[in-house]
Design a protein around this motif. Structure first.
Motif, PDB file in Angstrom:
ATOM      1  N   VAL A  30      49.359  39.875  39.632  1.00  0.00           N
ATOM      2  CA  VAL A  30      50.662  40.484  39.352  1.00  0.00           C
ATOM      3  C   VAL A  30      50.490  41.928  38.903  1.00  0.00           C
ATOM      4  N   VAL A  31      49.509  42.186  38.008  1.00  0.00           N
ATOM      5  CA  VAL A  31      49.293  43.548  37.505  1.00  0.00           C
ATOM      6  C   VAL A  31      48.816  44.457  38.635  1.00  0.00           C
ATOM      7  N   GLU A  32      47.943  43.959  39.509  1.00  0.00           N
ATOM      8  CA  GLU A  32      47.498  44.762  40.647  1.00  0.00           C
ATOM      9  C   GLU A  32      48.676  45.096  41.555  1.00  0.00           C
ATOM     10  N   GLY A  34      43.540  51.910  37.325  1.00  0.00           N
ATOM     11  CA  GLY A  34      43.592  53.367  37.270  1.00  0.00           C
ATOM     12  C   GLY A  34      44.980  53.942  37.442  1.00  0.00           C
ATOM     13  N   VAL A  35      46.012  53.127  37.241  1.00  0.00           N
ATOM     14  CA  VAL A  35      47.398  53.582  37.436  1.00  0.00           C
ATOM     15  C   VAL A  35      48.137  53.494  36.100  1.00  0.00           C
ATOM     16  N   ARG A  80      43.975  34.559  36.668  1.00  0.00           N
ATOM     17  CA  ARG A  80      43.910  34.983  38.068  1.00  0.00           C
ATOM     18  C   ARG A  80      45.293  35.391  38.568  1.00  0.00           C
ATOM     19  N   GLU A  81      46.309  34.593  38.206  1.00  0.00           N
ATOM     20  CA  GLU A  81      47.678  34.936  38.592  1.00  0.00           C
ATOM     21  C   GLU A  81      48.121  36.234  37.933  1.00  0.00           C
ATOM     22  N   GLU A 114      47.101  45.187  29.826  1.00  0.00           N
ATOM     23  CA  GLU A 114      46.604  46.548  29.626  1.00  0.00           C
ATOM     24  C   GLU A 114      45.196  46.703  30.199  1.00  0.00           C
ATOM     25  N   HIS A 115      44.364  45.662  30.062  1.00  0.00           N
ATOM     26  CA  HIS A 115      43.007  45.710  30.613  1.00  0.00           C
ATOM     27  C   HIS A 115      43.034  45.849  32.132  1.00  0.00           C
ATOM     28  N   PHE A 116      43.842  45.045  32.787  1.00  0.00           N
ATOM     29  CA  PHE A 116      43.923  45.113  34.250  1.00  0.00           C
ATOM     30  C   PHE A 116      44.576  46.417  34.713  1.00  0.00           C
ATOM     31  N   ARG A 117      45.502  46.930  33.911  1.00  0.00           N
ATOM     32  CA  ARG A 117      46.132  48.210  34.273  1.00  0.00           C
ATOM     33  C   ARG A 117      45.107  49.344  34.255  1.00  0.00           C
TER      34      ARG A 117
END
Length: 703
Positions: free
Chosen positions: A563-565, A535-536, A558-559, A528-531
């Motif tokens: 994946v989230v990006e 901004g998507v 890092r992996e 959720e943090h990386f999402r």
């Protein structure tokens, strides 16, 4: 066609000078413009231009300019003036009018006003303003004059007079034509017209005037910015210059000191000795007004005749403070810690325990060793340790020890003296230990250091002293070391590739950064943090969520971030297993940790709850079977299964093993997929495959 490079401080001014040159020289030249301010000067091509034209404000010194140009480059300095129309217009302003002159910098403002005075505009009272100056009271000024820099004029101006950009002197254009071999252009109507409209005198006088004007302007600026007291005397020992810093140090008003004998005003400065001997007096400590001062005196000589002398004065106690302040100015280069423990995403017991331990470690000045797999966030924790320590206001310097060759790493860490090796910067360069003085030095992948550098690092930890490469002086440093590794340093010590004494120095406060697979509950928080950072908006399907929760995450955070990006670029509102990256290979958390398992495509991925059939038991040695049984028994009894416990258990079974044998046996079992080796107190565990193998080998009552 001749190629010309125009180099200036401001890109707008540079384009103006370039247009002037192009208009005057026409089709016989090609002009390219570069600016220091926008960084385009760093893109100067390696090919040589026929002529480099540089403005006086572009660089502080010729050495700064030379680093961008070929050694034998042809250079013309751009000297600036005004059009006669501008001069006549300003001469018509009422005498005594108070004027605010606005330009890009203090130096440019001084040069422009000085030039106007010399050209006869001397009936006005000029004050200077440039970006960064305190906001002036605009009610005091009748006019604001600016060379097309209205963007910087403060609000409230009564009348703004834009005199346009300063133009290149005819001497500058003449010199450029001569150096390019275009002498014929000097006889053209364009050149004759140019010489008539610009306010400039003879070529020789212009050069002498500009040189004198720049030196005077630079001397005034130097006096103001020096962080040391500065006083100058003439050949009679009379004070002709002193700065504000000297006034602060000595408590003697500059107005009272000027034009008086220095021996009467500053009796503690040995000017008389310097003027008589015509030799510099090195730094010495003197007592004045109850304060210890450091004084240095140097004569001004020309043709063997002493024309005067200058002295620098500073408080003795300011020396180290000034050094620390200068180091702190390196913060724009990244020598500041950016993260705190608040930046750690996660609420699992494992990560909370790690944070709790590191907060206690941060309060000390002892070395910290961060141990963890790749991608677990060791550098983030290093930043956080620094910011939670008493050194938080000091510099934080990070370097990857495995990313540089040995000789380069040594010069980066310890610095080097002038001429230490081929290609060394003139004057030498301080090392990262000096930059990290009274702060923290983070050594990432410390196992990548060569044995020779390990020896030097050990000495720094023991003696708090360094010696630059090629130097013979000792520099004391106060640096706290935080090191990180993703390898087993104990094994490196046994193999002889890492010094045992250095290992125990760094291992004073070890901290294990848990891998993502052991941080129960943190995975979804991190996703959720990386999402949010991407901004998507998207959600995970239940099937994919279970798959991600069961994945081993060999690359850890890092992996996961990668994946989230990738998810953010799929364009899907609900992410399913079909949206996983093509390089993602599902690896259940129960799979081996000692080797890479055969890759399974997403479409063929099986849930972690459905283990694959076990192959027929292989032929293992008795020692390997014994290790499997001991580790399983320890797990059933709730005890950790580390190497020490295995050695003890083997001795009790009258089957003694050495440390090296145990390490080899465990490594072999891990490579076969039967054992998962974990760092820290948790010990090692059998994989699902290892449990099935042991079940097929021994009776149930033995299990």
């Amino acid at each position: 066609m001749k190629n010309i490079a125009v180099i200036s401080w401001d890109p707008l001014a540079g384009r103006f000078y370039g247009k002037q040159v192009k208009d005057l020289f026409g089709d016989q030249v090609s002009v390219q413009v570069y600016s220091v301010r926008d960084g385009s000067v760093n893109q100067l091509p390696r090919r040589r231009y026929d002529l480099y034209m540089t403005s006086t404000d572009a660089f502080e010194s010729g050495n700064d300019l030379r680093q961008y140009l070929p050694l034998d480059a042809e250079i013309t300095e751009i000297e600036l003036t005004f059009l006669w129309d501008v001069v006549r217009r300003l001469q018509k302003l009422p005498a005594g009018s108070r004027v605010l002159f606005v330009n890009l910098s203090d130096k440019m403002s001084r040069e422009a006003v000085s030039r106007l005075n010399q050209l006869g505009v001397n009936q006005l009272q000029f004050d200077l303003y440039h970006p960064g100056c305190p906001e002036p009271d605009m009610a005091l000024y009748d006019y604001v004059i600016t060379p097309s820099e209205q963007r910087y004029v403060p609000e409230g101006a009564k009348e703004i007079i834009d005199i346009g950009q300063r133009v290149c002197t005819s001497a500058t254009m003449t010199e450029a034509a001569l150096k390019l071999g275009l002498e014929d252009l000097l006889e053209t109507p364009r050149f004759h017209h140019y010489q008539e409209i610009v306010a400039t005198n003879t070529y020789s006088f212009d050069r002498l005037f500009n040189r004198s004007r720049r030196l005077e302007s630079q001397f005034d600026i130097l006096m103001d910015i020096l962080d040391e007291g500065l006083v100058g005397v003439n050949e009679k020992g009379e004070v002709f210059a002193c700065n504000k810093k000297l006034e602060q140090i000595t408590q003697v008003s500059n107005s009272l000191a000027l034009h008086r004998r220095a021996s009467d005003v500053y009796p503690f400065i040995p000017f008389k000795q310097c003027l008589k001997s015509k030799e510099a007096i090195p730094a010495k400590v003197v007592r004045a007004g109850g304060t210890n001062l450091t004084v240095t005196v140097a004569p001004v000589l020309r043709g063997g005749v002493c024309l005067g002398a200058f002295a620098t004065v500073q408080r003795f106690s300011d020396a180290e403070q000034r050094q620390n302040e200068l180091r702190s100015q390196l913060s724009p280069k990244g020598y500041r810690a950016k993260y705190t423990f608040e930046n750690v995403i996660g609420d699992s017991p494992a990560i909370r325990r790690t944070i709790e331990i590191l907060k206690k470690m941060a309060a000390t000045s002892l070395p910290v060793l961060l141990i963890g797999e790749t991608g677990t966030g060791k550098e983030l924790f290093a930043h956080a340790v620094h910011n939670a320590s008493p050194r938080a206001q000091g510099p934080f310097v990070a370097i990857n020890c495995a990313a540089m060759p040995e000789n380069l790493l040594e010069s980066e860490l310890f610095g080097y003296e002038d001429g230490a090796f081929t290609g060394a910067r003139r004057g030498g360069k301080p090392g990262l230990f000096e930059f990290a003085h009274q702060g923290t030095l983070f050594l990432d992948e410390v196992e990548g250091m060569s044995p020779a550098l390990q020896c030097k690092l050990l000495r720094v930890l023991q003696e708090h002293e360094i010696m630059p490469v090629g130097g013979n002086r000792i520099i004391r440093v106060d640096v706290r070391i935080v090191a990180a590794t993703n390898e087993d340093l104990e094994q490196r010590v046994e193999e002889g590739s890492f010094r045992r004494d250095l290992y125990y120095r760094l291992n004073t406060l070890p901290a294990l950064i848990p891998p993502l697979r052991q941080r129960e509950g943190d995975l979804l928080l991190l996703i959720e943090h990386f999402r949010k950072k991407s901004g998507v908006e998207f959600t995970l399907s239940p099937e994919l969520k279970q798959m991600l929760l069961a994945h081993q995450w060999r690359g850890n955070i890092r992996e996961l971030r990668n994946v989230v990006e990738y998810f953010s670029y799929t364009g899907s509102q609900v992410i399913t297993p079909e949206d996983l990256p093509p390089t993602f290979h599902y690896l259940p958390a129960g799979s081996t940790n000692g080797r890479l398992s055969p890759k399974v495509s997403v479409s063929a991925a099986v849930p972690a709850s459905s283990p694959e059939p076990v192959s027929p038991p292989p032929q293992l040695s008795e020692e390997q079977w014994m290790v499997l049984q001991l580790i399983h028994q320890a797990a059933r009894q709730g005890r950790p299964a580390g190497r020490d416990s295995l050695l003890t258990a083997a001795r009790q079974m009258n089957r003694p093993l050495s440390q090296q044998q145990v390490r080899r046996l465990m490594s072999e079992l891990a490579q076969l997929g039967y054992l998962r080796i974990e760092r820290g107190r948790g010990g090692s565990h059998l994989t699902e495959q290892g449990l099935q193998l042991l079940s097929a080998h021994v009776a149930d009552d033995q299990l």
